[in-house]
Design an enzyme around this catalytic site. Structure first.
Site, PDB file in Angstrom:
ATOM      1  N   ASN A  11       0.865  -1.175   0.000  1.00  0.00           N
ATOM      2  CA  ASN A  11       0.000   0.000   0.000  1.00  0.00           C
ATOM      3  C   ASN A  11       0.905   1.230   0.000  1.00  0.00           C
ATOM      4  O   ASN A  11       1.520   1.546   1.014  1.00  0.00           O
ATOM      5  CB  ASN A  11      -0.893  -0.027   1.255  1.00  0.00           C
ATOM      6  CG  ASN A  11      -1.731   1.236   1.395  1.00  0.00           C
ATOM      7  OD1 ASN A  11      -1.784   2.062   0.482  1.00  0.00           O
ATOM      8  ND2 ASN A  11      -2.394   1.374   2.535  1.00  0.00           N
ATOM      9  N   LYS A  13       0.058   4.237  -0.198  1.00  0.00           N
ATOM     10  CA  LYS A  13      -0.593   5.404   0.414  1.00  0.00           C
ATOM     11  C   LYS A  13      -0.381   6.631  -0.496  1.00  0.00           C
ATOM     12  O   LYS A  13      -0.385   6.477  -1.713  1.00  0.00           O
ATOM     13  CB  LYS A  13      -0.071   5.613   1.834  1.00  0.00           C
ATOM     14  CG  LYS A  13      -0.187   4.318   2.672  1.00  0.00           C
ATOM     15  CD  LYS A  13       0.045   4.500   4.122  1.00  0.00           C
ATOM     16  CE  LYS A  13      -0.111   3.151   4.827  1.00  0.00           C
ATOM     17  NZ  LYS A  13       0.045   3.231   6.270  1.00  0.00           N
ATOM     18  N   HIS A  99      -9.481   1.259   5.224  1.00  0.00           N
ATOM     19  CA  HIS A  99      -8.194   1.458   5.891  1.00  0.00           C
ATOM     20  C   HIS A  99      -8.391   2.442   7.048  1.00  0.00           C
ATOM     21  O   HIS A  99      -9.156   3.386   6.943  1.00  0.00           O
ATOM     22  CB  HIS A  99      -7.168   2.004   4.887  1.00  0.00           C
ATOM     23  CG  HIS A  99      -5.776   1.934   5.412  1.00  0.00           C
ATOM     24  ND1 HIS A  99      -5.292   2.824   6.347  1.00  0.00           N
ATOM     25  CD2 HIS A  99      -4.773   1.051   5.183  1.00  0.00           C
ATOM     26  CE1 HIS A  99      -4.037   2.500   6.648  1.00  0.00           C
ATOM     27  NE2 HIS A  99      -3.703   1.422   5.956  1.00  0.00           N
ATOM     28  N   GLU A 101      -6.717   4.796   8.055  1.00  0.00           N
ATOM     29  CA  GLU A 101      -6.441   6.201   7.734  1.00  0.00           C
ATOM     30  C   GLU A 101      -7.659   6.853   7.087  1.00  0.00           C
ATOM     31  O   GLU A 101      -7.917   8.039   7.275  1.00  0.00           O
ATOM     32  CB  GLU A 101      -5.183   6.296   6.851  1.00  0.00           C
ATOM     33  CG  GLU A 101      -3.941   5.985   7.679  1.00  0.00           C
ATOM     34  CD  GLU A 101      -2.762   5.440   6.896  1.00  0.00           C
ATOM     35  OE1 GLU A 101      -2.784   5.475   5.657  1.00  0.00           O
ATOM     36  OE2 GLU A 101      -1.810   4.961   7.548  1.00  0.00           O
ATOM     37  N   GLU A 169      -5.110  -4.798  10.686  1.00  0.00           N
ATOM     38  CA  GLU A 169      -4.079  -3.784  10.872  1.00  0.00           C
ATOM     39  C   GLU A 169      -4.340  -3.041  12.188  1.00  0.00           C
ATOM     40  O   GLU A 169      -5.167  -2.110  12.215  1.00  0.00           O
ATOM     41  CB  GLU A 169      -4.103  -2.780   9.719  1.00  0.00           C
ATOM     42  CG  GLU A 169      -3.851  -3.395   8.362  1.00  0.00           C
ATOM     43  CD  GLU A 169      -3.301  -2.369   7.374  1.00  0.00           C
ATOM     44  OE1 GLU A 169      -2.317  -2.693   6.730  1.00  0.00           O
ATOM     45  OE2 GLU A 169      -3.843  -1.256   7.279  1.00  0.00           O
ATOM     46  N   GLY A 175       2.774   2.385  10.716  1.00  0.00           N
ATOM     47  CA  GLY A 175       3.725   3.477  10.541  1.00  0.00           C
ATOM     48  C   GLY A 175       4.470   3.864  11.805  1.00  0.00           C
ATOM     49  O   GLY A 175       5.108   4.916  11.861  1.00  0.00           O
ATOM     50  N   SER A 214       3.708  -1.996  10.285  1.00  0.00           N
ATOM     51  CA  SER A 214       5.162  -2.014  10.485  1.00  0.00           C
ATOM     52  C   SER A 214       5.792  -3.361  10.130  1.00  0.00           C
ATOM     53  O   SER A 214       6.694  -3.830  10.829  1.00  0.00           O
ATOM     54  CB  SER A 214       5.509  -1.607  11.925  1.00  0.00           C
ATOM     55  OG  SER A 214       5.103  -0.269  12.169  1.00  0.00           O
TER      56      SER A 214
END
Ligand code: 13P
Length: 265
Positions: A11, A13, A99, A101, A169, A175, A214
């Site tokens: 991904n 992003k 996701h 985010e 996730e 991250g 990560s």
């Protein structure tokens, strides 16, 4: 039952531009030529601006290309939105939905995530449905409760093993360099597997459950060898061939183990 074929998905992003993307595609293709092709499935999800070009560029390789978001609607007056039909027209194979985010930045909830997955299934695209708890939810002992609700609501009736991938996730691991432990990952993945089986019978065994958060060259083997982990959704480490390729190789080692086990069974 044989384990599902592994899937390594990158991904990107909101990262990379044309020249960097083509360089990364070239570097990955070169490694594949040199070192062979581990028997897993491959996907990258670039920003939408690069999706069409990457799909064309990677067509001779095993890499498929997916998008990072989609509208639940088909067409009409929705400025700025892109439908599943548009993604199919662009040559996409899959799309990430839900996701964390997007849940955070655009207030997306489980019902919207389900509608997006349904839209993808309407045009035979694979939905990669993301779920995962925040740090506060984990600290409050609510991980399983949160994941259960997200899975129940976000996964539509149209889902089956050929059109749906579930990505666990944990938000606190994305991250941050703080990967979940193998025990934490297995606890949640085993629970997801049980829920999928309860709902879909044997087809629930065939749905890929990816871990994301990560994942790096250093921890990929431990994570990918864990029970009910069928691949990884990789963010930062998917932006360079040096860091992405070792994760693909680790998935190849898991595939070899699965093959041995199937032959012995
Ligand atoms: P990182 O691998 O950068 O933690 O990102 C994970 C992720 O969000 C993939 O979708």
């Amino acid at each position: 039952m044989a384990a599902p074929t592994g899937l390594i998905a990158g991904n990107w992003k909101m990262n990379l531009f044309h020249a960097e993307a083509l360089q990364l595609g070239t570097d990955l293709a070169e490694r594949m030529d040199l070192w062979g092709r581990p028997p897993v499935d491959y996907l990258i999800c670039p920003p939408l601006t690069l999706c069409g070009q990457m799909a064309a560029f990677l067509a001779p390789t095993p890499f498929k290309v997916g998008a990072q978001d989609v509208s639940p609607l088909k067409n009409g007056p929705h400025t700025g939105d892109v439908s599943a039909e548009h993604l199919a027209d662009l040559g996409m194979a899959a799309c990430i939905v839900g996701h964390s985010e997007r849940r955070r930045d655009h207030k997306e909830d489980d019902a919207l995530v389900r509608a997006k997955a349904e839209a993808l299934h309407r045009v035979n695209l694979t939905s990669i449905i993301c779920i995962g708890e925040t740090e506060a939810e984990r600290d409050a002992g609510k991980t399983i409760e949160v994941v259960t609700r997200q899975l129940q609501v976000s996964v539509p009736e149209t889902s089956h093993s050929a059109n749906t991938v579930v990505a666990y996730e944990p938000v606190w691991a994305i991250g941050t360099g703080r990967t979940a432990t193998v025990e934490q990952i297995e606890e949640v993945h085993n629970h997801i597997r049980q829920m999928l089986y309860d709902r879909m019978d044997f087809d629930g065994y065939a749905i890929r459950i990816l871990y994301g958060g990560s994942v790096t060259a250093a921890n990929a083997r431990d994570i990918l060898f864990a029970k009910n982990v069928n691949g990884a959704l990789v963010g930062g480490a998917s932006l360079k061939a040096e860091t992405f390729w070792p994760i693909i190789e680790a998935a190849g080692a898991v595939a070899a183990r699965n093959l041995r086990e199937a032959q012995q069974a």
